[in-house]
Design a protein around this motif. Structure first.
Motif, PDB file in Angstrom:
ATOM      1  N   VAL A  75     -45.495  10.027 -79.060  1.00 61.49           N
ATOM      2  CA  VAL A  75     -46.444   9.255 -78.203  1.00 61.49           C
ATOM      3  C   VAL A  75     -46.417   9.677 -76.867  1.00 61.49           C
ATOM      4  CG1 VAL A  75     -46.650   7.197 -79.637  1.00 61.49           C
ATOM      5  CG2 VAL A  75     -44.968   7.212 -77.788  1.00 61.49           C
ATOM      6  N   GLU A  76     -47.489   9.706 -75.996  1.00 63.06           N
ATOM      7  CA  GLU A  76     -47.488   9.757 -74.742  1.00 63.06           C
ATOM      8  C   GLU A  76     -46.311   9.115 -73.835  1.00 63.06           C
ATOM      9  OE1 GLU A  76     -51.383  10.027 -73.077  1.00 63.06           O
ATOM     10  OE2 GLU A  76     -51.979  11.980 -73.966  1.00 63.06           O
ATOM     11  N   ASN A  78     -46.398   7.974 -70.800  1.00 65.29           N
ATOM     12  CA  ASN A  78     -47.183   6.821 -69.964  1.00 65.29           C
ATOM     13  C   ASN A  78     -48.270   5.774 -71.028  1.00 65.29           C
ATOM     14  OD1 ASN A  78     -46.048   7.803 -67.915  1.00 65.29           O
ATOM     15  ND2 ASN A  78     -47.720   9.208 -67.464  1.00 65.29           N
ATOM     16  N   ASN A  79     -48.428   6.352 -72.411  1.00 62.22           N
ATOM     17  CA  ASN A  79     -48.942   5.258 -73.140  1.00 62.22           C
ATOM     18  C   ASN A  79     -48.589   5.520 -74.663  1.00 62.22           C
ATOM     19  OD1 ASN A  79     -51.114   4.013 -74.465  1.00 62.22           O
ATOM     20  ND2 ASN A  79     -53.015   5.651 -74.029  1.00 62.22           N
ATOM     21  N   VAL A  80     -47.824   4.613 -74.818  1.00 60.64           N
ATOM     22  CA  VAL A  80     -47.108   4.549 -76.274  1.00 60.64           C
ATOM     23  C   VAL A  80     -48.156   4.504 -77.280  1.00 60.64           C
ATOM     24  CG1 VAL A  80     -44.612   4.210 -75.393  1.00 60.64           C
ATOM     25  CG2 VAL A  80     -46.482   2.059 -76.211  1.00 60.64           C
ATOM     26  N   ASN A  81     -49.371   4.095 -77.101  1.00 60.20           N
ATOM     27  CA  ASN A  81     -50.737   3.901 -78.024  1.00 60.20           C
ATOM     28  C   ASN A  81     -51.281   5.236 -78.440  1.00 60.20           C
ATOM     29  OD1 ASN A  81     -50.175   0.958 -78.489  1.00 60.20           O
ATOM     30  ND2 ASN A  81     -50.956   0.679 -76.496  1.00 60.20           N
ATOM     31  N   LYS A  82     -50.790   6.249 -77.427  1.00 62.78           N
ATOM     32  CA  LYS A  82     -51.540   7.610 -77.769  1.00 62.78           C
ATOM     33  C   LYS A  82     -50.534   8.535 -78.416  1.00 62.78           C
ATOM     34  CE  LYS A  82     -55.473   9.985 -75.953  1.00 62.78           C
ATOM     35  NZ  LYS A  82     -55.496  11.008 -75.180  1.00 62.78           N
ATOM     36  N   LYS A  84     -48.804  11.647 -79.715  1.00 61.84           N
ATOM     37  CA  LYS A  84     -48.792  13.160 -79.185  1.00 61.84           C
ATOM     38  C   LYS A  84     -47.550  13.929 -80.025  1.00 61.84           C
ATOM     39  CE  LYS A  84     -48.516  15.693 -75.000  1.00 61.84           C
ATOM     40  NZ  LYS A  84     -48.254  15.493 -73.326  1.00 61.84           N
ATOM     41  N   SER A 144     -46.716  12.413 -85.568  1.00 62.79           N
ATOM     42  CA  SER A 144     -47.834  13.155 -84.553  1.00 62.79           C
ATOM     43  C   SER A 144     -47.659  14.687 -84.660  1.00 62.79           C
ATOM     44  CB  SER A 144     -47.089  12.715 -83.405  1.00 62.79           C
ATOM     45  OG  SER A 144     -47.334  11.376 -82.955  1.00 62.79           O
TER      46      SER A 144
END
Ligand code: ZN
Length: 166
Positions: A75-76, A78-82, A84, A144
């Protein structure tokens, strides 16, 4: 030894360490077992959480015949909901090395060349019956990246040996 049909690849969907994810499984999810057999840090360090003879909690409905590998991230930052693909070169190498470790432990018990390597999301139900798990059918994005094409060249320990994984 149980019969293994799948090596399932996961991401942790966060950046916590082994201790924090173990606390999460136990205290938040209430699991008696760990979620994966192998945890791979961003620097490529592999931590084995369970013997592969033991069933862990990686993919509901498939655990009795699966070994689970997870890389830290997915995940990103800075944003664990995204979702990657955040695998480092060290993690990519460590995943291959871990697959080889699994083969080595299983090869006296079964034919390892028919074990399928796929991502967690590839276990999702094929709801429209078209033979493939479409993105909208995915129960989650884990790990991911598309593990099936990425690892399609691995047909057993010999494939890995030829790439220098020993
Ligand atoms: Zn997963």
């Amino acid at each position: 030894m149980r019969k293994i049909k799948w090596i399932a690849i996961h991401c942790t969907a966060g950046y916590g360490d082994v201790d924090s994810i173990k606390r999460y499984w136990k205290n938040v999810l209430g699991w008696k077992e760990v979620g994966y057999h192998f945890f791979i840090y961003r620097n490529g360090t592999v931590v084995q959480l369970a013997d592969i003879s033991k069933v862990t909690n990686g993919v509901k409905g498939f655990n009795s015949n699966s070994v689970h590998i997870s890389y830290q991230g997915g995940v990103e930052l800075n944003n664990v909901n995204k979702a990657k693909d955040t695998r480092t070169p060290e993690q990519k190498q460590a995943i291959l090395q871990t697959i080889k470790t699994i083969y080595d432990q299983l090869k006296f018990n079964q034919d390892v060349s028919d074990i399928r390597i796929q991502g967690h999301r590839d276990f999702s139900p094929d709801k429209n019956g078209n033979g493939v798990v479409d993105p909208w059918e995915r129960i989650k994005e884990c790990p991911s990246f598309d593990a099936i094409p990425e690892y399609a060249w691995i047909k057993g320990p010999e494939s890995l040996r030829q790439k220098g994984i020993i």
